[in-house]
Design a protein around this motif. Structure first.
Motif, PDB file in Angstrom:
ATOM      1  N   PHE A  35      -0.779  -9.984  -0.671  1.00 23.33           N
ATOM      2  CA  PHE A  35      -0.070 -11.127  -0.108  1.00 23.33           C
ATOM      3  C   PHE A  35       1.313 -10.719   0.389  1.00 23.33           C
ATOM      4  O   PHE A  35       1.729 -11.110   1.485  1.00 23.33           O
ATOM      5  N   VAL A  36       2.041  -9.935  -0.401  1.00 22.62           N
ATOM      6  CA  VAL A  36       3.370  -9.483   0.021  1.00 22.62           C
ATOM      7  C   VAL A  36       3.256  -8.631   1.280  1.00 22.62           C
ATOM      8  O   VAL A  36       4.061  -8.767   2.214  1.00 22.62           O
ATOM      9  N   ASP A  37       2.253  -7.761   1.343  1.00 26.50           N
ATOM     10  CA  ASP A  37       2.039  -6.945   2.547  1.00 26.50           C
ATOM     11  C   ASP A  37       1.760  -7.833   3.758  1.00 26.50           C
ATOM     12  O   ASP A  37       2.238  -7.560   4.863  1.00 26.50           O
ATOM     13  N   GLN A  38       0.988  -8.895   3.542  1.00 28.63           N
ATOM     14  CA  GLN A  38       0.688  -9.824   4.631  1.00 28.63           C
ATOM     15  C   GLN A  38       1.959 -10.508   5.113  1.00 28.63           C
ATOM     16  O   GLN A  38       2.166 -10.697   6.318  1.00 28.63           O
ATOM     17  N   LEU A  39       2.835 -10.856   4.186  1.00 25.25           N
ATOM     18  CA  LEU A  39       4.098 -11.495   4.552  1.00 25.25           C
ATOM     19  C   LEU A  39       4.992 -10.528   5.318  1.00 25.25           C
ATOM     20  O   LEU A  39       5.637 -10.901   6.302  1.00 25.25           O
ATOM     21  N   ILE A  40       5.005  -9.267   4.898  1.00 21.31           N
ATOM     22  CA  ILE A  40       5.806  -8.256   5.604  1.00 21.31           C
ATOM     23  C   ILE A  40       5.292  -8.077   7.019  1.00 21.31           C
ATOM     24  O   ILE A  40       6.082  -7.972   7.986  1.00 21.31           O
ATOM     25  N   ARG A  41       3.984  -8.026   7.196  1.00 24.55           N
ATOM     26  CA  ARG A  41       3.412  -7.872   8.550  1.00 24.55           C
ATOM     27  C   ARG A  41       3.730  -9.056   9.444  1.00 24.55           C
ATOM     28  O   ARG A  41       3.785  -8.933  10.661  1.00 24.55           O
ATOM     29  N   ARG A  42       3.961 -10.205   8.824  1.00 21.89           N
ATOM     30  CA  ARG A  42       4.261 -11.417   9.585  1.00 21.89           C
ATOM     31  C   ARG A  42       5.691 -11.431  10.098  1.00 21.89           C
ATOM     32  O   ARG A  42       6.018 -12.193  11.012  1.00 21.89           O
ATOM     33  N   LEU A  43       6.568 -10.617   9.516  1.00 25.48           N
ATOM     34  CA  LEU A  43       7.973 -10.632   9.912  1.00 25.48           C
ATOM     35  C   LEU A  43       8.128 -10.186  11.371  1.00 25.48           C
ATOM     36  O   LEU A  43       7.566  -9.198  11.794  1.00 25.48           O
TER      37      LEU A  43
END
Length: 240
Positions: A232-240
């Motif tokens: 989930f954190v990786d997904q949030l980082i990719r969304r930045l």
């Protein structure tokens, strides 16, 4: 033994030819498991997915038996399956609850917060901050809450920008001194201030994740933190 409750599915796994073992987080009975007869059927499979809200009747001959569930659907959260961010968030929440909570111990306040968080799935602008606040509440419930009001070194209430990885207390820039590079970040969103951009939320999740991984998880033995949280954190980082 019998009780009725409401809750949402954490995990579901096949048991025998036609049944599933369902793990749920319920409002009054906490995390508990039971067998659902015929759970692999076309009728039941869609409602036994992680995040699904159910009314359940649990029955067992003795209290320490796994027992059986009779389930009725209340609310589906299947819409999360079509959104990569929502699905990652759903998996993070359900896997953390399954990993962290003791079995058959009520956590009613955390249950209500978790239910509210899942109801926000799909609202990707609000969800990351809501998840961060939920994770702070989870740490508090587990006995690893952070104390972020005053500096652990000077007692000051201003200029707090770090968190001590040992005590979980806030540290000011002045109090950190030469130890600053060993401390964890304390962005404003960690204490409910500021605009909470996603960059700050990621930084704050690094801090809460540290305490989950390095303080709480070791208390359970050698079990690592669920990978779903990292995804989930990786997904949030990719969304930045």
């Amino acid at each position: 033994m019998e009780w009725h409750d409401t809750g949402f599915v954490l995990t579901s796994r096949k048991h025998g030819e036609t049944s599933v073992i369902l793990e749920m987080f319920t409002e009054e009975h906490g995390r508990c498991a039971g067998i659902v007869r015929g759970g692999v059927s076309r009728k039941l499979t869609p409602i036994l997915q992680p995040g699904s809200q159910l009314d359940v009747m649990w029955r067992a001959r003795l209290e320490d038996h796994i027992g059986t569930f009779v389930v009725e659907p209340v609310r589906s959260r299947a819409y999360a399956l079509g959104d990569r961010m929502a699905l990652a968030g759903l998996n993070a929440v359900t896997s953390l609850l399954s990993f962290c909570l003791p079995e058959r111990e009520a956590h009613e306040a955390l249950y209500r917060r978790s239910e509210q968080l899942l109801d926000l799935l799909g609202n990707n602008d609000l969800w990351p901050l809501a998840f961060l606040r939920w994770e702070l509440a989870l740490l508090e419930e587990l006995g690893f809450g952070l104390d972020l009001e005053t500096c652990a070194v000077t007692g000051a209430r201003e200029g707090l920008i770090y968190v001590s990885p040992k005590s979980g207390r806030a540290v000011s820039e002045r109090g950190a001194g030469e130890w600053a590079d060993r401390l964890l970040p304390m962005p404003l969103c960690l204490v409910g201030k500021g605009d909470a951009p996603n960059e700050e939320i990621v930084s704050a999740l690094h801090t809460t994740g540290y305490f989950l991984e390095n303080r709480f998880a070791p208390s359970l033995g050698n079990n690592p933190l669920p990978e779903a949280r990292g995804r989930f954190v990786d997904q949030l980082i990719r969304r930045l």
